[in-house]
Motif scaffolding. Sequence first.
Motif, short mmCIF file in Angstrom:
data_model
loop_
_atom_site.label_atom_id
_atom_site.label_comp_id
_atom_site.label_asym_id
_atom_site.label_seq_id
_atom_site.Cartn_x
_atom_site.Cartn_y
_atom_site.Cartn_z
N HIS A 167 -8.50 14.64 -10.97
CA HIS A 167 -8.23 14.90 -12.57
C HIS A 167 -9.29 15.84 -12.86
O HIS A 167 -9.87 16.31 -11.91
CB HIS A 167 -8.68 13.45 -13.11
CG HIS A 167 -9.97 12.83 -13.00
ND1 HIS A 167 -11.17 13.61 -13.23
CD2 HIS A 167 -10.24 11.79 -12.22
CE1 HIS A 167 -12.51 12.65 -13.06
NE2 HIS A 167 -11.84 11.74 -12.28
N MET A 170 -10.34 10.87 -16.97
CA MET A 170 -8.91 10.13 -17.15
C MET A 170 -9.26 8.83 -17.73
O MET A 170 -10.23 8.23 -17.65
CB MET A 170 -8.44 9.73 -15.50
CG MET A 170 -7.35 8.79 -15.62
SD MET A 170 -5.71 9.62 -16.63
CE MET A 170 -5.37 11.14 -15.65
N ASN A 217 -2.36 14.65 -7.91
CA ASN A 217 -3.19 15.09 -9.32
C ASN A 217 -2.49 14.67 -10.32
O ASN A 217 -1.09 14.55 -10.17
CB ASN A 217 -3.29 16.67 -9.05
CG ASN A 217 -4.18 17.24 -8.33
OD1 ASN A 217 -5.48 16.85 -8.47
ND2 ASN A 217 -3.90 18.18 -7.37
N ALA A 229 1.29 12.03 -19.39
CA ALA A 229 0.46 12.56 -18.45
C ALA A 229 1.42 13.18 -17.37
O ALA A 229 2.68 13.05 -17.19
CB ALA A 229 0.02 11.19 -17.66
N ARG A 265 -2.97 14.67 -14.76
CA ARG A 265 -3.73 15.08 -15.80
C ARG A 265 -3.01 14.45 -17.04
O ARG A 265 -1.85 14.35 -17.13
CB ARG A 265 -3.47 16.80 -16.25
CG ARG A 265 -3.84 17.59 -14.78
CD ARG A 265 -5.58 17.44 -15.02
NE ARG A 265 -5.86 18.39 -13.80
CZ ARG A 265 -6.13 18.06 -12.69
NH1 ARG A 265 -6.19 16.96 -12.01
NH2 ARG A 265 -6.96 18.77 -11.86
N THR A 294 -12.51 13.17 -8.84
CA THR A 294 -11.42 12.18 -8.43
C THR A 294 -11.55 10.70 -8.84
O THR A 294 -12.80 10.37 -9.32
CB THR A 294 -11.44 12.25 -6.91
OG1 THR A 294 -12.73 11.60 -6.20
CG2 THR A 294 -11.36 13.83 -6.41
#
Length: 395
Positions: A351, A316, A303, A279, A305, A355
């Motif tokens: 994401h 996520m 943020n 991530a 990812r 959120t």
Amino acid sequence: MTHIPQTKIPATYMRGGTSKGVFFRLGDLPERCRQPGPARDKLLMRVIGSPDPYAAHIDGMGGATSSTSKCVMLSKSTQPDHDVDYLYGQVSIDKAFVDWSGNCGNLSTAAGAFAIHAGLMDPARVPRDGICTVRIWQANIKKTIIAHVPVTNGQVQETGDFELDGVTFPAAEIVLEFLDPSDDGDEGGSMFPTGALVDDLDVPGIGTLKATMITAGIPTVFVNADEIGFTGTELREAINTKPELLARCEAIRVAGALRMGLIKTPEEAAQRQHTPKIAFVSPPKDYVASSGKAIHAGDIDLNVRALSMGKLHHAMMGTCAVAIATAAAVPGTLVNLAAGGGAREAVRFGHPSGTLRVGAAAEQVDGQWIVKKAIMSRSARVLMEGWVRVPGDAF
């Protein structure tokens, strides 16, 4: 010409959080598939439609993404003070294997609901109206998950007004508690397996990166987005359509897996795609989510990812959200620093789909950071129930 007919197995197709999968009562599986081994793996791969060189899952129940190539088995618990045992298999899309190395946090939500649907709960523990507390033993990682499932007229309440970014329609809210996510149990160490909150991770072909490696929720390698050429606001298409970027992320994941002691050689990573996760984090920034919704920096703390099974996840993963919550609660990790640093018991992160708010409280005991509980809200519902059919010679 002789042929072997299809085998018919009771099954339920469920959404849990931002994932969906095929759910079984363990006792409904063919007898030879009730124990770990090649027969069970072959059965689940055939149910999903893997391995599929077309990466489409046309001949199976899978959806050709990491979020939809999943199978779950539940049974009455063999553990004291638990209701059900929950076993999760992440089925590879284009390769012939099932990864049993971790949990699916999203489908943990559906596991709580399925326990009631499937009659695996003690009826005395299911209220006619109210909240049913389902005590789940997560057999892959040997952890306890508590699912607080709403019940109406003795049945799981599935409809409601709880909205979850990454899921199109609202549903009833299910609150999940992941107990002792920072205790890595069998591994015998702290939740930071290298002993450091931030490491210098040497990645062949890329260089040395700052990394936070944690084993809470699911083993996860966090890096800073800007160090690997990203902004932290990318959507799936920006990464999943570019093999060179996926290869870069996989190289970081493999280096992290080696450093965390999860594998001994780089080659082992090909058979351990589900863990660890990789991530990347960044401070809060404005962006437009995949739904077209504007996400404002002032509404989030950071943020994040994450990649799952080699691709950027559309939202996520639930287990990775636990890792985010846990790492954010420990001052000095990359996740905590991206969120502004300092002590915090909850974060709202951005994401690709929107959120998510997650919470965890950390404390130091004998010099080790521990987190006793991580909490998040999801939803789940049955999509279809009946039987799944697979060719009798497939397993």
